[in-house]
Design an enzyme around this catalytic site. Structure first.
Site, PDB file in Angstrom:
ATOM      1  N   LYS A  38       3.686 -32.695  -0.599  1.00 52.86           N
ATOM      2  CA  LYS A  38       4.261 -32.990   0.730  1.00 52.86           C
ATOM      3  C   LYS A  38       3.162 -33.494   1.674  1.00 52.86           C
ATOM      4  O   LYS A  38       1.963 -33.374   1.347  1.00 52.86           O
ATOM      5  CB  LYS A  38       4.918 -31.724   1.293  1.00 52.86           C
ATOM      6  CG  LYS A  38       3.973 -30.544   1.463  1.00 52.86           C
ATOM      7  CD  LYS A  38       4.729 -29.229   1.606  1.00 52.86           C
ATOM      8  CE  LYS A  38       3.758 -28.061   1.772  1.00 52.86           C
ATOM      9  NZ  LYS A  38       4.426 -26.760   1.666  1.00 52.86           N
ATOM     10  N   ARG A 128      12.071 -17.405   7.475  1.00 51.60           N
ATOM     11  CA  ARG A 128      11.983 -18.835   7.764  1.00 51.60           C
ATOM     12  C   ARG A 128      13.193 -19.439   7.078  1.00 51.60           C
ATOM     13  O   ARG A 128      14.312 -19.119   7.435  1.00 51.60           O
ATOM     14  CB  ARG A 128      10.632 -19.366   7.263  1.00 51.60           C
ATOM     15  CG  ARG A 128      10.163 -20.609   7.948  1.00 51.60           C
ATOM     16  CD  ARG A 128       8.773 -21.039   7.504  1.00 51.60           C
ATOM     17  NE  ARG A 128       8.679 -21.325   6.079  1.00 51.60           N
ATOM     18  CZ  ARG A 128       7.610 -21.876   5.495  1.00 51.60           C
ATOM     19  NH1 ARG A 128       6.550 -22.183   6.210  1.00 51.60           N
ATOM     20  NH2 ARG A 128       7.583 -22.115   4.197  1.00 51.60           N
ATOM     21  N   TYR A 250     -18.451 -34.600  27.284  1.00 55.79           N
ATOM     22  CA  TYR A 250     -17.436 -34.337  28.317  1.00 55.79           C
ATOM     23  C   TYR A 250     -17.595 -32.945  28.905  1.00 55.79           C
ATOM     24  O   TYR A 250     -17.815 -31.971  28.181  1.00 55.79           O
ATOM     25  CB  TYR A 250     -16.028 -34.454  27.725  1.00 55.79           C
ATOM     26  CG  TYR A 250     -15.565 -35.888  27.569  1.00 55.79           C
ATOM     27  CD1 TYR A 250     -15.452 -36.727  28.676  1.00 55.79           C
ATOM     28  CD2 TYR A 250     -15.233 -36.384  26.322  1.00 55.79           C
ATOM     29  CE1 TYR A 250     -15.031 -38.039  28.530  1.00 55.79           C
ATOM     30  CE2 TYR A 250     -14.800 -37.701  26.168  1.00 55.79           C
ATOM     31  CZ  TYR A 250     -14.703 -38.530  27.278  1.00 55.79           C
ATOM     32  OH  TYR A 250     -14.286 -39.815  27.130  1.00 55.79           O
ATOM     33  N   MET A 298     -12.734 -38.145  21.348  1.00 52.10           N
ATOM     34  CA  MET A 298     -11.668 -38.718  20.527  1.00 52.10           C
ATOM     35  C   MET A 298     -12.223 -39.445  19.295  1.00 52.10           C
ATOM     36  O   MET A 298     -11.734 -39.274  18.193  1.00 52.10           O
ATOM     37  CB  MET A 298     -10.827 -39.692  21.359  1.00 52.10           C
ATOM     38  CG  MET A 298      -9.645 -40.249  20.591  1.00 52.10           C
ATOM     39  SD  MET A 298      -8.804 -41.581  21.468  1.00 52.10           S
ATOM     40  CE  MET A 298      -8.057 -40.704  22.827  1.00 52.10           C
TER      41      MET A 298
HETATM   42  C1  PLP Z   1       3.752 -25.905   0.787  1.00 52.76           C
HETATM   43  C2  PLP Z   1       4.479 -25.036  -0.166  1.00 52.76           C
HETATM   44  C3  PLP Z   1       3.896 -24.663  -1.392  1.00 52.76           C
HETATM   45  C4  PLP Z   1       2.454 -24.980  -1.741  1.00 52.76           C
HETATM   46  O1  PLP Z   1       1.630 -24.048  -1.068  1.00 52.76           O
HETATM   47  P1  PLP Z   1       0.016 -24.043  -1.242  1.00 52.76           P
HETATM   48  O2  PLP Z   1      -0.400 -22.829  -0.498  1.00 52.76           O
HETATM   49  O3  PLP Z   1      -0.461 -25.301  -0.618  1.00 52.76           O
HETATM   50  O4  PLP Z   1      -0.261 -23.966  -2.682  1.00 52.76           O
HETATM   51  C5  PLP Z   1       4.675 -23.971  -2.309  1.00 52.76           C
HETATM   52  N1  PLP Z   1       5.948 -23.618  -2.005  1.00 52.76           N
HETATM   53  C6  PLP Z   1       6.522 -23.917  -0.822  1.00 52.76           C
HETATM   54  C7  PLP Z   1       7.917 -23.474  -0.550  1.00 52.76           C
HETATM   55  C8  PLP Z   1       5.812 -24.617   0.145  1.00 52.76           C
HETATM   56  O5  PLP Z   1       6.372 -24.901   1.326  1.00 52.76           O
END
Ligand code: PLP
Length: 354
Positions: A38, A128, A250, A298
């Site tokens: 992802k 969640r 800054y 930035m």
């Molecule tokens: C992002 C995610 C993972 C992977 O998690 P990592 O800690 O990056 O290995 C696995 N399962 C679900 C549901 C996730 O959202």
């Protein structure tokens, strides 16, 4: 390809391969090792990572959204699972691209009906996404297509001693007991990267690593069992002498405590170096740690190179992430986690696949 780019990110295919292989070796041969890719492959570029993991035999890929699934379909014919589920109006797109939704509430299960492969997500301790245990009977009453997988997600897998791990494991096992008579062919998946290291009980039929594949340490506080994948470097734009008592950057948050040789690096918060690294982070210049002085801007950051044994030249590169200063180190200096660091790496750097 622009020569001498402002910033560059090297991605090692060998390290990605080695990490997939290392995780594969952690589980029994019957356990599938999916790849979570992802957020554009955790910022590394989804095309590259899907290609490497597919070559290593990976059959299952997880992304967050329909949009990511559609993009990914152009690069693989393997299974693509959509973590954030689906919305009724998008059913045709899911079918057209053969995307497998992860259904996490009753309405989604009902709307998906008998359309094709799906996964059920059960909440075992995150509050969640996911069905609650009490909702399982209602979900079964819907008499929709049996899920190919039942999934849950660990809240604290990287905390070795957290009681949440055992609690969630037992809860998930109870869900399995309950659902098995209804779905004799369904498989089960619980663990992300760190979950794999919590032991065999956590592996079920499939594990879903993301972070560890990209070189993040799944075992905080212990040596990283995996290889660094990413090197991030930025060009030194200017070098000059600053004098004791002068301010830097800054809001003048840093006052030089001594006469200081300063290098201005072409990398800032728009590149993913969080502002929380101001006055506390460091770059690596020819193996030497050079502290960030003043606020991260930035597009620029000022570092102290006074103590470099061989002072760099303008045009040399300073490293933010490399084998010496890991993603996890950078996360500490930015007061966040390594997942955040990876997924916000520069979009304007030159990506070099090595
Ligand atoms: C992002 C995610 C993972 C992977 O998690 P990592 O800690 O990056 O290995 C696995 N399962 C679900 C549901 C996730 O959202």
């Amino acid at each position: 390809m622009i020569t001498h780019p402002t910033s560059r990110i090297f991605i090692s295919r060998d390290a990605l391969k080695a990490n997939y292989f290392a995780l594969k070796n952690m589980v029994a041969p019957t356990v599938a090792v999916a790849s979570v890719i992802k957020a554009n492959g955790y910022g590394l570029g989804v095309e590259v990572v899907v290609n490497v993991f597919e070559q290593q035999g990976c059959e299952d890929f997880f992304v967050a959204s329909l949009e990511e699934g559609v993009t990914l379909r152009a690069h693989t014919q393997k299974n693509i699972y959509i973590l954030n589920g689906f919305h009724g109006a998008q059913k045709e797109l899911f079918q057209h691209y053969r995307l497998i939704p992860i259904l996490s509430h009753l309405k989604q299960i009902e709307e998906w009906g008998h359309e094709g492969e799906c996964v059920w997500h059960i909440d075992t301790g995150m509050n969640r996404l996911g069905l609650r245990f009490e909702e399982l009977d209602s979900a079964l009453d819907l008499k929709t297509i049996p899920p190919v997988y039942i999934l849950s997600h660990l809240s604290s897998s990287e905390e070795k001693d957290s009681p949440a791990n055992q609690n969630q494991l037992h809860f998930f096992q109870a869900c399995k007991e309950k659902l098995r008579p209804h779905f004799p062919n369904a498989k089960y998946t619980l663990s992300n990267s760190s979950g794999i290291y919590r032991g065999e009980d956590f592996h079920f039929d499939m594990v879903r690593p993301g972070y560890a594949l990209y070189g993040g340490n799944p075992c905080p506080g212990e040596p990283n069992p995996l290889r660094n994948v990413v090197t991030v470097e930025a060009r030194i734009n200017q070098i000059h002498q600053g004098f004791k008592g002068e301010p830097v950057g800054y809001n003048q948050t840093h006052i030089l405590k001594r006469d200081t040789l300063l290098a201005v690096v072409d990398y800032g918060y728009a590149d993913g170096l969080l502002r929380t690294a101001s006055n506390r982070g460091q770059f690596i210049v020819a193996g030497h740690a050079c502290p960030i002085v003043g606020r991260v801007s930035m597009d620029l950051t000022v570092i102290d190179i006074t103590d470099c044994p061989t002072p760099p030249q303008v045009g040399d590169y300073a490293a933010l992430i490399n084998d010496e200063q890991t993603i996890d180190d950078v996360a500490v200096m930015c007061q966040t986690n390594g997942w955040h660091i990876l997924t916000t790496l520069s979009r304007r750097a030159q990506y070099v696949i090595i």
